[in-house]
Every structure is written in structure tokens, then in C-alpha cells.
Design a protein around this motif. Structure first.
Motif, PDB file in Angstrom:
ATOM      1  N   ALA A 107       6.650  29.623  15.959  1.00  0.00           N
ATOM      2  CA  ALA A 107       7.889  29.619  16.747  1.00  0.00           C
ATOM      3  C   ALA A 107       7.579  30.001  18.194  1.00  0.00           C
ATOM      4  CB  ALA A 107       8.888  30.599  16.140  1.00  0.00           C
ATOM      5  N   ARG A 108       6.781  31.037  18.365  1.00  0.00           N
ATOM      6  CA  ARG A 108       6.432  31.510  19.711  1.00  0.00           C
ATOM      7  C   ARG A 108       5.638  30.439  20.454  1.00  0.00           C
ATOM      8  NH1 ARG A 108       1.702  34.217  20.751  1.00  0.00           N
ATOM      9  NH2 ARG A 108       1.566  35.313  22.739  1.00  0.00           N
ATOM     10  N   GLY A 109       4.674  29.821  19.743  1.00  0.00           N
ATOM     11  CA  GLY A 109       3.853  28.802  20.383  1.00  0.00           C
ATOM     12  C   GLY A 109       4.658  27.581  20.786  1.00  0.00           C
ATOM     13  N   ALA A 110       5.605  27.181  19.929  1.00  0.00           N
ATOM     14  CA  ALA A 110       6.436  26.013  20.246  1.00  0.00           C
ATOM     15  C   ALA A 110       7.374  26.348  21.398  1.00  0.00           C
ATOM     16  CB  ALA A 110       7.216  25.584  19.004  1.00  0.00           C
TER      17      ALA A 110
ATOM     18  N   GLU B 261      -0.238  19.169  20.890  1.00  0.00           N
ATOM     19  CA  GLU B 261      -1.236  18.114  20.692  1.00  0.00           C
ATOM     20  C   GLU B 261      -0.763  16.750  21.175  1.00  0.00           C
ATOM     21  OE1 GLU B 261      -4.261  18.735  19.606  1.00  0.00           O
ATOM     22  OE2 GLU B 261      -3.892  20.840  19.110  1.00  0.00           O
ATOM     23  N   PHE B 262       0.548  16.515  21.133  1.00  0.00           N
ATOM     24  CA  PHE B 262       1.030  15.173  21.422  1.00  0.00           C
ATOM     25  C   PHE B 262       1.926  15.113  22.663  1.00  0.00           C
ATOM     26  CE2 PHE B 262       0.055  15.489  16.900  1.00  0.00           C
ATOM     27  CZ  PHE B 262      -0.854  14.457  16.761  1.00  0.00           C
ATOM     28  N   GLY B 263       2.116  16.245  23.334  1.00  0.00           N
ATOM     29  CA  GLY B 263       2.835  16.260  24.601  1.00  0.00           C
ATOM     30  C   GLY B 263       4.322  15.958  24.516  1.00  0.00           C
ATOM     31  N   VAL B 264       4.884  16.067  23.319  1.00  0.00           N
ATOM     32  CA  VAL B 264       6.332  15.828  23.170  1.00  0.00           C
ATOM     33  C   VAL B 264       7.012  17.195  23.194  1.00  0.00           C
ATOM     34  CG1 VAL B 264       8.125  14.778  21.738  1.00  0.00           C
ATOM     35  CG2 VAL B 264       5.793  13.842  21.717  1.00  0.00           C
ATOM     36  N   THR B 265       7.658  17.516  24.327  1.00  0.00           N
ATOM     37  CA  THR B 265       8.190  18.871  24.467  1.00  0.00           C
ATOM     38  C   THR B 265       9.712  18.941  24.465  1.00  0.00           C
ATOM     39  OG1 THR B 265       8.024  18.659  26.843  1.00  0.00           O
ATOM     40  CG2 THR B 265       6.171  19.719  25.724  1.00  0.00           C
ATOM     41  N   ASN B 266      10.375  17.783  24.620  1.00  0.00           N
ATOM     42  CA  ASN B 266      11.843  17.798  24.595  1.00  0.00           C
ATOM     43  C   ASN B 266      12.301  17.748  23.137  1.00  0.00           C
ATOM     44  OD1 ASN B 266      14.504  17.702  25.340  1.00  0.00           O
ATOM     45  ND2 ASN B 266      14.479  15.505  25.846  1.00  0.00           N
ATOM     46  N   VAL B 267      12.094  18.897  22.475  1.00  0.00           N
ATOM     47  CA  VAL B 267      12.254  18.976  21.025  1.00  0.00           C
ATOM     48  C   VAL B 267      13.166  20.146  20.682  1.00  0.00           C
ATOM     49  CG1 VAL B 267      11.010  19.389  18.850  1.00  0.00           C
ATOM     50  CG2 VAL B 267       9.914  18.052  20.659  1.00  0.00           C
ATOM     51  N   ALA B 268      14.018  19.946  19.665  1.00  0.00           N
ATOM     52  CA  ALA B 268      14.805  21.064  19.138  1.00  0.00           C
ATOM     53  C   ALA B 268      14.501  21.237  17.663  1.00  0.00           C
ATOM     54  CB  ALA B 268      16.289  20.813  19.332  1.00  0.00           C
TER      55      ALA B 268
ATOM     56  N   TYR C 272       5.426  22.767  17.053  1.00  0.00           N
ATOM     57  CA  TYR C 272       4.296  23.328  17.788  1.00  0.00           C
ATOM     58  C   TYR C 272       3.260  22.243  18.104  1.00  0.00           C
ATOM     59  CZ  TYR C 272       0.054  26.131  18.539  1.00  0.00           C
ATOM     60  OH  TYR C 272      -1.097  26.673  19.043  1.00  0.00           O
ATOM     61  N   TYR C 273       2.870  21.465  17.076  1.00  0.00           N
ATOM     62  CA  TYR C 273       1.839  20.452  17.302  1.00  0.00           C
ATOM     63  C   TYR C 273       2.376  19.269  18.112  1.00  0.00           C
ATOM     64  CZ  TYR C 273      -1.112  23.094  14.111  1.00  0.00           C
ATOM     65  OH  TYR C 273      -1.860  24.094  13.527  1.00  0.00           O
ATOM     66  N   LEU C 274       3.688  18.967  17.952  1.00  0.00           N
ATOM     67  CA  LEU C 274       4.275  17.916  18.797  1.00  0.00           C
ATOM     68  C   LEU C 274       4.091  18.279  20.265  1.00  0.00           C
ATOM     69  CD1 LEU C 274       7.738  16.816  17.300  1.00  0.00           C
ATOM     70  CD2 LEU C 274       5.828  15.307  17.907  1.00  0.00           C
ATOM     71  N   ALA C 275       4.402  19.548  20.590  1.00  0.00           N
ATOM     72  CA  ALA C 275       4.322  19.983  21.987  1.00  0.00           C
ATOM     73  C   ALA C 275       2.874  20.134  22.441  1.00  0.00           C
ATOM     74  CB  ALA C 275       5.076  21.300  22.153  1.00  0.00           C
TER      75      ALA C 275
END
Lengths: 93, 416
Positions: free
Chosen positions: B190-193, B53-60, B48-51
Motif C-alpha cells: 500500500a505504501r509503495g503504491a 514496473e509498468f508506469g501506470v500510475t493513474n490507478v485507484a 504497486y507493480y502497475l505503478a
């Protein structure tokens, strides 16, 4: 887990009679073995998922140190032996 | 969909048929920038915070079971920041501040309830120790109040104040501490991420870590190979097993911690009360059940269940503190597997393998740390530098001689 531990001296006893010291596989290094060996001994653990041998002290019974072989997933006890006697090479009667 | 009073009202009018699932159920892509192993509270908060706060969205986020099947669904929901040591205190206070804004932040009702946490003391020595702790907290800007016997009696009149062995002399109270609905924390994160593009892949067990020229390039899973730029472990309870796949040996032992819920009662305890001397703590859930627990079972275990001896021990300690519990029935019990670190404090760090990151060792205090753990871990992963409040949680602190031994019992994980 099994509620009973079969002490080789006292027979099957409730496990509340025992205190647990932890991993029996650790070998104490020599005093001058160096920082790395001591770090390894004091801090690092195999922490296996499955069979694990550990020291149990029959503190409310015969007060002997035992080595209990136990499964950390099923909690089944596979074997109990006297720590000192087995290190001397002889199994208790 | 954003949740609001209006959306609840309108859905109510339409027979509650308009609700969509809170997160997707995607198939894994062949490659991600970041893979997080473990879909528990800390893994989901990290995503959630990666996406966000830090703009990293290509995450699983890979979870071997279902969301909430680990410790996020198996804890007594307590949050607090009543820590003594400089390495710990600012970190847990950051977590407390994140809890306070969490529901507005992720638009999900996590039922954050700041009902206060009261640690009882029973001797002069314990009072002095709590006075010192309270002073340390206030010096760090954290709220703390030392209550005397009369003040505790006004708050919790039903305690056994004249217990022969542990007479209650007072308590250290943190008013901002409290409880949070634990499952909702997982669901909210989970929903936020998910809404920011993170793929949450459940029923996907990591079975191996693939390396090339020493570097991690991806993971073998029960759904096939998935490549990644960075691999972040957050597999509480199974950290040793997962780290072992990369050849990493950890200062961790796994132990089981049990907790219990009673039948529903009328409002009875309006705070969280801890009886450290007798190994017992309790609060009352919003449904009325008393939620309580004690110490870990004390031997290594990967089983998510405990044994009757600990049930009995906790019941005895509970009765010693609250005699009226003798008529209360236990409704259910559960056990979670704790990563017990050798000094009782967590590890958030890079490993010696360049793109492998580690988050472990929360002992039995991981739940209250969830937001700060996720935030600081995301910071570490995104920027390759530790967040300032988590700088002390280094993996090599044991070798360097800087353990964070809050309890002062040494390298003995079953005592922390």
C-alpha cells in the motif's frame, strides 16, 4: 453455522454426521446436450451470497440424501427435505 | 519517507513523533486509467507493480472495508513453491523469488523468514508421490530435499513418529519456503503504491459495474460513480458477487477456511510442518504463538467465521501429530472466505468484456502467490497480454479441457 441439521427421518442431528455434495440446483444435462451445456453443469456455479440449496448425505445416520436450504452468510438453516421424496413430488411425513 | 536504521534512531530520540502515515487517504477522482476492485494483498500488489514496473500510475484501489480486512489479514503466513505441475511451478517460483527481494524492493519490513516447509509422508505411495514432486521441483530449478525418518526426527523430535495410523516415514523439505508477516505485506505494498501516485480508497464498496455499448466505463460505489479505462477485479472471497455485476458467471465457490493461534510459547518449531494426511499444518510465529490450521469447512460460505466442529477437527489432527499440544491453549481463531476454483488453480485473465480483467480462484493458497499474482496481473492489465509464467491461468481452460488439477480430485472445489 447451526450445529444441528434436522433430518426428516432421524430428527435433529449434529452436522458432523453428514457429508456435503454441494449445489442442489444443478440439473444434469442430457448426454448429447453439447459441450457448452456440460461445461456449464460441471464448472459454473451461481455461488449465491444468501439462500443456497445443497445436497447433504446423512452418511452416519439414515444414509438418505437430503436437500438443505441454508443461508451462506448467516449459516441459518431454513429447511431440510428428503431429496428423492421431494423429487417424486411428495414431502416426507 | 524512506525507512532506515537512521530514521528509526532519530525518531526514537524525538519521542517517535516524526512518523507520518504510510499512505494517504484521498477522495476519489472522477476518472482513473485503472480501477482495482479489492484492497487485499493481490489488489495492492497489482497497483504497486502497475505503478513501479509498468508506469501506470493513474490507478485507484477500492476497498470496501479497511486494508487487511480480507484474506491478507486472515491466513497462516506460509510461503512456498513446492508445486508439481508445469502450469503452476514456474509461477509460484517467480513468487518465491519476489518474496526474497521484497523488503529491499518496497523498503518495508515484512519479516520474510525462510525457515523451510516440511511436508510429512506416512506411506510408500505418499513417499513416491513426494519423490516425484521433489524431482519436478528440481527440474524446474526449485530447491527440494527428500528427508528420511531419521532426518525428520533430528529436525522435529517432538512429533509422534509411531502414530498407529500415520507413522512418519519422512518428508519433502523446501528450505527456501517459510513465513512472512502477512499484514506487513499489505502495508508495504500500500505504501509503495501510494508513494507512486496510486489512490487507495478504503470504506468504498463497489455496488455496480456501469457499461456502455458493452464496455465497462466505471463502477458505482458507496462514494458515488467512478469512471475508469480498465476495471480489474481482485475481490477474493467476493469474486462471484462482483463478477455478477458485469453479468459474468464464474467457476468459483466460496468456502470458509479457519486458522488458529495458540498462547505464546518458547521456541518450539523452527520450520513449517504439514501433516496432509491428517489435515493439519503448523508453524511458530516470532511472538511465540503456534499458528495452525486445517482444511476448509466444506460447504459454501460468505461468513468470515467458522464453526466449532472444524476447531475440534484441527485440534485432534494437531494432537495426533504433536502430542505435547494437549497442554497448549488456543488464543484465537479466525475464518477467511476462499474463492475455490473448480480445479484448485487460480485465474488471471481478460474476460470477454474488453476492458474487464479478472484475478480470482486462489483457493486457500493465495497468500504465497501475492507478489507474482500482482506482477502478472499488472503485466496483463498494462500490456493486454499474459505474463509468460501465468499463461496457463486462463478463464476458458475449463471449457477447452486444460484444467490445472494439482491435487487430482476433479471439478470438486471443496476437495481442493
Amino acid at each position: 453455522m447451526a450445529s444441528l441439521i434436522s433430518c426428516p427421518h432421524c430428527g435433529a442431528r449434529p452436522k458432523e454426521e453428514f457429508s456435503i455434495r454441494g449445489d442442489a440446483g444443478l440439473v444434469r444435462p442430457a448426454p448429447n446436450a453439447g459441450a457448452e451445456a456440460w461445461f456449464d453443469y460441471v464448472y459454473l456455479r451461481d455461488n449465491p451470497r444468501g439462500r443456497h440449496s445443497e445436497y447433504w448425505h446423512h452418511s452416519s445416520g439414515c444414509r438418505r440424501w437430503l436437500i438443505v436450504e441454508r443461508d451462506t452468510v448467516t449459516h441459518a438453516v431454513h429447511g431440510v427435505r428428503d431429496a428423492a421424496l421431494s423429487k417424486l413430488g411428495g414431502e416426507p411425513a | 519517507m524512506r525507512y532506515s536504521a537512521l530514521s528509526i534512531f532519530l525518531n526514537g530520540l524525538r519521542g517517535n513523533k516524526g512518523w507520518a502515515p504510510a499512505w494517504r487517504d484521498p477522495a476519489p477522482k472522477p476518472h482513473y486509467d485503472v480501477i482495482i476492485v479489492g484492497g487485499g494483498g493481490h489488489g495492492l500488489a497489482t497497483a504497486y507493480y502497475l505503478a513501479k514496473e509498468f508506469g501506470v500510475t493513474n490507478v485507484a484501489v477500492l476497498e470496501k472495508g479497511y486494508l487487511g480486512s480480507g484474506n491478507i489479514g486472515r491466513n497462516t503466513t506460509i510461503i512456498r513453491s513446492n508445486y508439481l505441475l508445469p502450469g503452476n511451478n514456474p509461477f509460484y517460483e517467480l513468487s518465491m523469488k519476489l518474496w526474497e527481494g521484497l523488503e529491499q524492493d518496497f523498503n518495508f519490513n515484512a519479516m520474510v523468514s525462510q525457515r523451510g516447509v516440511l511436508n510429512l509422508f506416512h506411506s510408500d505411495a505418499q513417499r513416491d508421490a513426494y519423490t516425484r514432486r521433489g524431482n519436478a521441483m528440481r527440474l524446474h530449478g526449485v530447491d527440494a530435499e527428500l528427508l528420511d525418518r531419521q532426518a525428520v526426527r533430528r529436525k522435529l523430535p517432538f512429533l509422534d513418529f509411531d502414530n498407529a495410523r500415520f507413522p512418519i516415514m519422512g518428508g519433502l523439505f523446501q528450505p527456501r519456503g517459510g513465513t512472512v508477516r502477512h499484514d506487513a505485506v499489505a502495508w508495504g505494498y500500500a505504501r509503495g503504491a501510494d508513494s507512486r501516485g496510486v489512490d487507495i480508497i478504503t470504506q468504498c464498496e463497489v455496488t455496480g459495474i456501469r457499461r456502455e455499448n458493452g464496455e465497462v466505463i466505471g463502477v458505482e460505489t458507496s462514494k458515488g460513480f467512478i469512471g475508469c479505462g480498465k476495471l480489474a477485479l481482485a475481490a477474493a472471497g467476493n469474486s462471484t458477487v462482483v463478477a455478477d455485476m458485469a453479468g459474468l458467471r464464474l467457476p468459483i465457490e466460496s468456502h470458509v477456511l479457519q486458522a488458529f493461534v495458540s498462547e505464546g510459547l518458547k521456541p518450539f518449531i523452527d520450520t513449517v510442518v504439514t501433516f496432509g494426511a491428517g489435515h493439519f499444518y503448523a508453524s511458530q510465529s516470532d511472538k511465540g504463538g503456534l499458528v495452525f490450521g486445517g482444511d476448509i469447512d466444506g460447504y459454501n460460505s460468505y461468513a468470515q467465521r467458522g464453526n466449532l466442529a472444524s476447531v475440534e477437527h484441527v485440534a485432534e489432527a494437531g494432537l495426533a501429530l504433536i502430542p505435547s499440544l494437549s497442554r497448549v491453549r488456543y488464543l484465537r481463531s479466525w475464518g477467511g472466505v476462499m474463492d475455490m476454483s473448480m480445479d484448485g488453480s487460480p485465474i488471471i485473465d481478460r474476460t470477454h468484456i474488453d476492458n474487464l480483467y479478472l484475478n480470482t480462484g486462489w483457493c486457500y493458497g493465495g497468500f504465497k502467490a501475492t507478489p507474482a499474482s500482482g506482477f502478472c496481473y499488472a503485466h496483463l492489465i498494462a500490456r493486454n497480454a499474459p505474463h509468460q509464467t501465468a499463461r496457463a491461468f486462463r478463464l476458458d481452460r475449463f471449457a477447452r479441457g486444460y484444467p490445472i488439477d494439482e491435487k487430482g480430485v476433479g471439478a470438486q472445489p471443496n476437495l481442493h
